[in-house]
Design a protein around this motif. Structure first.
Motif, mmCIF file in Angstrom:
data_model
loop_
_atom_site.group_PDB
_atom_site.id
_atom_site.type_symbol
_atom_site.label_atom_id
_atom_site.label_comp_id
_atom_site.label_asym_id
_atom_site.label_seq_id
_atom_site.Cartn_x
_atom_site.Cartn_y
_atom_site.Cartn_z
ATOM 1 N N GLN A 44 0.845 -1.189 0.000
ATOM 2 C CA GLN A 44 0.000 0.000 0.000
ATOM 3 C C GLN A 44 0.881 1.240 0.000
ATOM 4 O OE1 GLN A 44 -3.645 -0.115 2.332
ATOM 5 N NE2 GLN A 44 -3.079 1.830 3.261
ATOM 6 N N ASP A 45 0.390 2.291 -0.637
ATOM 7 C CA ASP A 45 1.109 3.558 -0.662
ATOM 8 C C ASP A 45 1.412 3.995 0.771
ATOM 9 O OD1 ASP A 45 1.959 6.193 -0.890
ATOM 10 O OD2 ASP A 45 0.539 6.674 -2.486
ATOM 11 N N LYS A 48 -0.409 7.062 2.290
ATOM 12 C CA LYS A 48 -1.864 7.093 2.424
ATOM 13 C C LYS A 48 -2.313 6.213 3.583
ATOM 14 C CE LYS A 48 -3.103 8.225 -2.341
ATOM 15 N NZ LYS A 48 -3.963 7.891 -3.500
ATOM 16 N N VAL A 50 -6.037 4.710 5.109
ATOM 17 C CA VAL A 50 -7.479 4.555 4.903
ATOM 18 C C VAL A 50 -8.088 4.134 6.234
ATOM 19 C CG1 VAL A 50 -9.280 3.423 3.555
ATOM 20 C CG2 VAL A 50 -7.034 3.848 2.524
ATOM 21 N N PRO A 74 -9.334 15.510 3.923
ATOM 22 C CA PRO A 74 -8.991 14.194 3.379
ATOM 23 C C PRO A 74 -8.965 14.215 1.856
ATOM 24 C CG PRO A 74 -10.694 14.027 5.066
ATOM 25 C CD PRO A 74 -10.564 15.477 4.711
ATOM 26 N N GLU A 75 -8.312 13.224 1.277
ATOM 27 C CA GLU A 75 -8.272 13.135 -0.180
ATOM 28 C C GLU A 75 -9.642 12.772 -0.738
ATOM 29 O OE1 GLU A 75 -5.854 10.863 -3.794
ATOM 30 O OE2 GLU A 75 -5.738 10.087 -1.756
ATOM 31 N N VAL A 83 -9.923 8.445 3.049
ATOM 32 C CA VAL A 83 -8.530 8.321 2.617
ATOM 33 C C VAL A 83 -7.774 9.576 3.038
ATOM 34 C CG1 VAL A 83 -6.954 8.010 0.676
ATOM 35 C CG2 VAL A 83 -9.201 6.903 0.651
ATOM 36 N N LEU A 85 -4.144 11.551 2.996
ATOM 37 C CA LEU A 85 -2.945 11.607 2.162
ATOM 38 C C LEU A 85 -1.890 12.478 2.826
ATOM 39 C CD1 LEU A 85 -1.379 11.133 -0.484
ATOM 40 C CD2 LEU A 85 -2.580 13.115 -1.440
#
Length: 247
Positions: A44-45, A48, A50, A74-75, A83, A85
């Motif tokens: 996973q990035d 980020k 979640v 949030p994004e 999400v 970021l």
């Protein structure tokens, strides 16, 4: 997780060890590529996060609105998750402010829950059952409000929609309340984001299931691209002398 136990952190599934699996970084083995046990992704990035409310009381939309009210943007969010970021310029102060905002949101939620319970006191055993039932109902309702085109239609496809290079004449369209759009011909696209997949195309006959889903998404706080009215209080449809299209 220790400071915010009510919030869950969505993480990719851990690689499984399987016979014939390829070696993964760190010495673990991944299932064969065509195995039904293979995960869609295992990384996973790292920038980020979640998150979601484990109790289901706060939808992703509600959590995003609460964060924005406290200076955190949030994004994106959907009916369940938010999400977050981070970037190379993010600071410790930014992270601490985010933690403060989340703690404040959850404290307010707990006070609201406590106020509800004191206004309608229940015996302890019944209160546990009541809270469990309430949370289950809210989770079910949250899952029903989806940004994915998963309406239980009588058939898995709609009638063909004609596309033209020239935009239609706006004088042929009118704006009506969203609740009155069933069986009317859509004059605009409506695209919830995420996932960015149209729920409605221009020229498509709006079914009762689609109309109901759009109302649920609007009331839940979903963000949509395409409509002239971003709040989805109204929707543009083609004029037809006020008559609805015959089923």
């Amino acid at each position: 997780a220790q400071r915010l136990p009510r919030l869950g952190l969505l993480q990719p599934p851990q690689p499984r060890t399987a016979a014939g699996g390829a070696a993964a970084p760190g010495g673990q083995a991944l299932p064969p590529r065509h195995s039904h046990t293979a995960a869609a992704y295992t990384r996973q990035d790292p920038f980020k996060a979640v998150i979601y409310d484990r109790t289901g009381s706060l939808s992703g939309y509600a959590l995003q609105r609460a964060l924005e009210e406290r200076g955190c943007v949030p994004e994106m969010s959907d009916e369940r998750r938010v999400v977050l970021l981070f970037a190379i310029g993010s600071t410790v102060e930014n992270a601490n402010h985010l933690l403060w905002a989340l703690q404040h949101i959850l404290e307010q939620e707990e006070k609201t829950d406590a106020a509800r319970s004191t206004s309608h006191p229940l015996p302890e055993a019944d209160a546990i059952s009541h809270n469990s039932t309430r949370n289950s109902a809210e989770i079910t309702a949250s899952q029903h409000v989806s940004t994915w085109n998963n309406c239980k239609l009588s058939r898995p496809f709609t009638d063909p929609v004609s596309f033209h290079l020239t935009p239609p004449d706006r004088s042929q369209m009118e704006s009506i309340p969203l609740e009155q759009c069933t069986r009317r011909i859509a004059g605009e696209m409506i695209i919830p984001y995420p996932p960015g997949i149209p729920l409605l195309y221009q020229g498509e006959i709006i079914t009762s299931q689609q109309a109901e889903q759009l109302v649920l998404l609007r009331d839940a706080g979903a963000k949509c691209q395409g409509p002239e009215d971003p709040a989805l209080g109204t929707i543009r449809v083609f004029k037809n002398s006020g008559k609805q299209v015959s089923p």
